[in-house]
Design an enzyme around this catalytic site. Structure first.
Site: not given
Ligand SMILES: NC(=O)C1=CN([C@@H]2O[C@H](COP(=O)(O)OP(=O)(O)OC[C@H]3O[C@@H](n4cnc5c(N)ncnc54)[C@H](OP(=O)(O)O)[C@@H]3O)[C@@H](O)[C@H]2O)C=CC1
Ligand SMILES: CC(=O)N[C@@H](CCC(=O)OP(=O)(O)O)C(=O)O
Length: 352
Positions: A155
């Site tokens: 992000c």
């Molecule tokens: N939040 C954001 O703004 C952004 C996040 N990202 C990246 O996107 C990815 C997802 O982030 P986000 O949606 O925030 O994460 P969340 O913590 O909200 O969700 C994580 C998901 O991963 C699943 N999970 C966790 N551990 C395991 C495992 N051992 N095996 C299988 N599934 C697993 C969980 O399933 P369950 O609940 O069933 O355990 C849950 O559905 C991350 O890599 C993050 O860094 C990238 C850009 C922006």
């Molecule tokens: C507010 C906050 O905690 N933000 C996260 C952004 C996570 C994210 O974007 O995850 P990726 O590493 O998959 O890109 C952080 O700083 O780690």
């Protein structure tokens, strides 16, 4: 178009914040249908028990992760998981003919040693990783359209690169002068409980974290270097801000040509993004607000020049869960399928 003609897709990590945005968007997409919802601790639960507001549209269960079953049912799979899991799943899914869009950091790096250094995870899927395309359509649209595996950007890198890219692509700034000051809402940290993201910790407060060491730094530098054609270092400082959604990245850099004014920069940015429907370049003197992007896949960009310091200042605002994550992944899949990149994605914020 009837349901039978829709392309079946799966979401692994459907219970998380990225997952629920994907599910929300996919239920409204005219050419995609949800064929598999996968999870870990949430497996076996009705999706509507986790997210009741989607219950009238999503009656599916979250299933345990079974790659064979997923590949049988789906033509494309979104992996919305913690870092280090997609690299264990993508090779099998690709081998079985699925298109894969990874929302984690696993497939963002052209050099896996950089990934291992910053993420502390060893990799044994180098050949597969070499086929991955960085999923920022505004820069790599043609390559994404041909890809089977897309590593969707983080992000912060999305917000930062949307502001920085024209500067490095056109060689407008002195190489080591770029500074990114970025602020994120708490949903950026995901749905897993973390003390720093509790309301009692984050509310009424604003602070920097991971200063001089956030793992998004090498990702931003990799793409800026690619655009510039030489190695670029960027100073990146993230801040947590007491709101749920949104990122504002404010970028500063010293101009090579002290004669450039705001209108020149606006012309350059306008040309750079002329074929990018998700970019809204603001007129001179107007600066973006994160709420304008709420719930949309838009990136708002404002450009300014300070003749006193000879610096360009570019502000970029996105919704971290949309252009910063799930929306962008669907934008990429639209391109991979040969469709309009705007298909099925919301264009208007719910800002009052
Ligand atoms: N939040 C954001 O703004 C952004 C996040 N990202 C990246 O996107 C990815 C997802 O982030 P986000 O949606 O925030 O994460 P969340 O913590 O909200 O969700 C994580 C998901 O991963 C699943 N999970 C966790 N551990 C395991 C495992 N051992 N095996 C299988 N599934 C697993 C969980 O399933 P369950 O609940 O069933 O355990 C849950 O559905 C991350 O890599 C993050 O860094 C990238 C850009 C922006
Ligand atoms: C507010 C906050 O905690 N933000 C996260 C952004 C996570 C994210 O974007 O995850 P990726 O590493 O998959 O890109 C952080 O700083 O780690």
């Amino acid at each position: 178009m009837g349901d039978l003609e829709r392309v079946p897709v799966g979401v692994i990590g459907a219970s998380g914040y990225g997952g629920v945005q994907l599910v929300r968007l996919l239920t409204d997409h005219p050419k995609l249908e949800l064929a598999y919802l996968g999870g870990d601790s949430s497996a076996g639960q009705e999706y509507s028990s986790l997210y009741p507001h989607l219950g009238h549209q999503v009656q599916q269960m979250i299933e345990p992760i079974d790659l064979e079953k997923i590949a049988d049912r789906c033509q494309a799979v979104f992996l919305s998981l913690p870092n280090g899991l997609a690299c264990k799943m993508a090779p099998t899914l690709l081998e079985k003919g699925c298109k894969v869009l990874d929302l984690s950091a696993d497939y963002r790096f052209s050099d896996l040693d950089t990934y291992t250094h910053w993420y502390g995870l060893e990799r044994d899927d180098r050949e597969v990783a070499e086929t991955a395309v960085y999923g920022l359509p505004e820069l790599y649209r043609d390559r994404i359209a041909e890809a089977q595996l897309v590593g969707c950007p983080g992000c912060y890198p999305t917000a930062s690169l949307m502001a920085l890219s024209p500067l490095f692509k056109q060689g407008l700034v002195l190489t080591e002068t770029a500074i990114v000051d970025a602020k994120s809402g708490t949903s950026g940290g995901g749905r897993q409980p973390k003390t720093g993201l509790l309301l009692a910790e984050a509310d009424n407060s604003l602070g920097a974290y991971s200063v001089a060491g956030h793992r998004h730094t090498p990702e931003i530098e990799q793409i800026c270097s690619d655009l510039a054609g030489h190695e670029v270092l960027v100073q990146f400082t993230p801040h947590l801000i007491p709101m749920v959604r949104g990122i504002l990245a404010t970028v500063y850099a010293t101009l090579r040509d002290p004669g450039l004014v705001r209108e020149d920069l606006l012309t350059i940015y306008g040309a750079f993004y002329r074929n990018s429907p998700w970019v809204k370049l603001l007129p001179g003197g107007v600066y973006p607000q994160t709420k304008w992007a709420w719930g949309t896949n838009l990136c708002y960009i404002g450009v300014e020049v300070d003749p006193r310091t000879n610096r360009v200042i570019v502000m970029s605002a996105i919704d971290n869960l949309m252009k910063g994550q799930a929306g962008q992944a669907i934008q990429c899949l639209n391109l991979m399928m040969g469709w309009e990149e705007t298909l099925g994605l919301p264009k208007l914020s719910f800002y009052p």
